[in-house]
Design a protein around this motif. Structure first.
Motif, PDB file in Angstrom:
ATOM      1  N   UNK A 203       0.858  -1.191   0.000  1.00 51.47           N
ATOM      2  CA  UNK A 203       0.000   0.000   0.000  1.00 51.47           C
ATOM      3  C   UNK A 203       0.892   1.239   0.000  1.00 51.47           C
ATOM      4  N   UNK A 204       0.565   2.211  -0.849  1.00 52.64           N
ATOM      5  CA  UNK A 204       1.407   3.399  -0.980  1.00 52.64           C
ATOM      6  C   UNK A 204       0.852   4.567  -0.170  1.00 52.64           C
ATOM      7  N   UNK A 205       1.768   5.467   0.189  1.00 52.91           N
ATOM      8  CA  UNK A 205       1.402   6.747   0.794  1.00 52.91           C
ATOM      9  C   UNK A 205       1.681   7.830  -0.238  1.00 52.91           C
ATOM     10  N   UNK A 206       0.650   8.478  -0.755  1.00 58.43           N
ATOM     11  CA  UNK A 206       0.869   9.520  -1.767  1.00 58.43           C
ATOM     12  C   UNK A 206       1.479  10.774  -1.153  1.00 58.43           C
ATOM     13  N   UNK A 207       2.445  11.347  -1.881  1.00 60.65           N
ATOM     14  CA  UNK A 207       3.008  12.635  -1.471  1.00 60.65           C
ATOM     15  C   UNK A 207       2.302  13.770  -2.191  1.00 60.65           C
ATOM     16  N   UNK A 208       2.061  13.562  -3.487  1.00 56.21           N
ATOM     17  CA  UNK A 208       1.361  14.571  -4.279  1.00 56.21           C
ATOM     18  C   UNK A 208       0.737  13.898  -5.489  1.00 56.21           C
ATOM     19  N   UNK A 209      -0.237  14.588  -6.078  1.00 60.90           N
ATOM     20  CA  UNK A 209      -0.929  14.066  -7.259  1.00 60.90           C
ATOM     21  C   UNK A 209      -0.846  15.122  -8.363  1.00 60.90           C
ATOM     22  N   UNK A 210      -0.571  14.659  -9.592  1.00 59.83           N
ATOM     23  CA  UNK A 210      -0.425  15.598 -10.693  1.00 59.83           C
ATOM     24  C   UNK A 210      -0.644  14.892 -12.021  1.00 59.83           C
TER      25      UNK A 210
ATOM     26  N   UNK B  96       5.532   8.732  -1.398  1.00 57.97           N
ATOM     27  CA  UNK B  96       6.483   9.020  -0.315  1.00 57.97           C
ATOM     28  C   UNK B  96       6.801   7.788   0.519  1.00 57.97           C
ATOM     29  N   UNK B  97       5.937   6.769   0.463  1.00 61.44           N
ATOM     30  CA  UNK B  97       6.204   5.543   1.223  1.00 61.44           C
ATOM     31  C   UNK B  97       5.365   4.411   0.633  1.00 61.44           C
ATOM     32  N   UNK B  98       5.813   3.190   0.862  1.00 58.29           N
ATOM     33  CA  UNK B  98       5.059   2.008   0.455  1.00 58.29           C
ATOM     34  C   UNK B  98       5.298   0.929   1.494  1.00 58.29           C
TER      35      UNK B  98
ATOM     36  N   UNK C  55      -1.667   3.501   4.913  1.00 48.91           N
ATOM     37  CA  UNK C  55      -1.511   4.925   4.623  1.00 48.91           C
ATOM     38  C   UNK C  55      -2.481   5.474   3.586  1.00 48.91           C
ATOM     39  N   UNK C  56      -3.149   4.611   2.825  1.00 49.28           N
ATOM     40  CA  UNK C  56      -4.146   5.040   1.843  1.00 49.28           C
ATOM     41  C   UNK C  56      -4.947   3.820   1.434  1.00 49.28           C
ATOM     42  N   UNK C  57      -5.825   3.994   0.444  1.00 45.80           N
ATOM     43  CA  UNK C  57      -6.554   2.851  -0.100  1.00 45.80           C
ATOM     44  C   UNK C  57      -6.021   2.476  -1.481  1.00 45.80           C
TER      45      UNK C  57
END
Length: 273
Positions: free
Chosen positions: A169-176, A183-185, A194-196
């Motif tokens: 599962x990843x932790x997003x730092x930014x979206x573009x 930023x993390x997995x 950290x996210x879905x």
């Protein structure tokens, strides 16, 4: 340019028992073709020219499938069944094989491809995840991003939080612009993911990953985890995620396997399989 792909196919296939006692899960039939054939087809359509399939000693059926069968070909030729000969044509991609002696995790399987990859970026495609997309194949979506943003590229899908413990599962730092900087997995988080956004079976990786795979200790399940190596690279190289456009089927689960057959061949085909 990403021209090489590794397909790890050495696992025991425990989620598909008892059939995988005698039939590799990669060879499970989907409308007359083995599952791995759909992965190879996606690779070719994504621009891949060389494929390394990581097998175990019980997966010789895969090697036989991607080989000529002179007796059958001669029989069909003699009978004038030229339309069936076309079904035996081998895919137009160079396929190599390497054996994984022990099932020590996805990271260990990828590490066996170090000599095959050399100093090039490469793709990883998990054969139990088939992704139907139009018009752009799933892997091509990752390669296109790699051509714009050099770094490790992970295929992502939103997953119900109650199932996230089965995934990286990843932790997003930014979206573009349709992609995510990561930023993390975390591999199979026990709690508080950290996210879905789960990492699914498509990657484009820098060759520097091999040095990390050689250094990291065993992780979850006593295996060498690819996710752990990617996580260690985050401090030195960027990592991005693509929310893959398409429908993903995990053929190691019976509901997804039946849905996939229905999707490709029609509802009546599931019973025939």
């Amino acid at each position: 340019m990403v021209k090489k792909a590794i397909i790890p196919a050495a696992g025991y296939g425990t989620r598909n028992l008892p059939i995988t006692k005698v039939l590799p899960k990669e060879m499970m039939p989907i409308c007359g073709r083995p599952a791995i054939d759909y992965i190879i087809d996606e690779a070719i359509k994504s621009g891949i020219e060389e494929v390394l399939i990581v097998v175990s000693r019980s997966k010789n059926m895969i090697l036989d499938y991607y080989d000529h069968c002179p007796e059958l070909e001669n029989h069909l030729e003699a009978c004038g069944k030229h339309h069936l000969l076309k079904k035996l044509e081998l895919p137009k991609v160079h396929i190599q094989y390497v054996r994984q002696p022990y099932a020590r995790g996805l990271g260990d399987a990828i590490l066996l491809g170090k000599q095959f990859v050399g100093n090039e970026p490469f793709a990883v495609m998990l054969p139990d995840e088939i992704i139907l997309t139009e018009p752009k194949p799933a892997l091509r979506q990752l390669i296109d991003l790699y051509n714009l943003q050099k770094g490790n590229i992970l295929g992502l899908k939103k997953v119900d939080r109650k199932f996230l413990h089965k995934y990286g599962v990843v932790e997003p730092e930014s979206r573009k612009d349709g992609f995510i900087k990561i930023s993390d997995v975390i591999e199979k988080p026990d709690s508080s993911p950290p996210s879905d956004l789960a990492v699914i079976g498509r990657y484009v990786l820098e060759p520097a990953i091999f040095q990390l795979l050689e250094q990291i200790p065993t992780g979850k399940g006593g295996e060498i985890q690819l996710t752990d190596a990617i996580r260690r690279m985050l401090s030195d190289a960027p990592c991005y995620g693509v929310n893959i456009l398409g429908t993903r089927f995990d053929i190691a689960t019976l509901p997804d396997y039946v849905k996939l057959i229905n999707q490709i061949c029609g509802p009546s085909a599931a019973a025939d399989e």
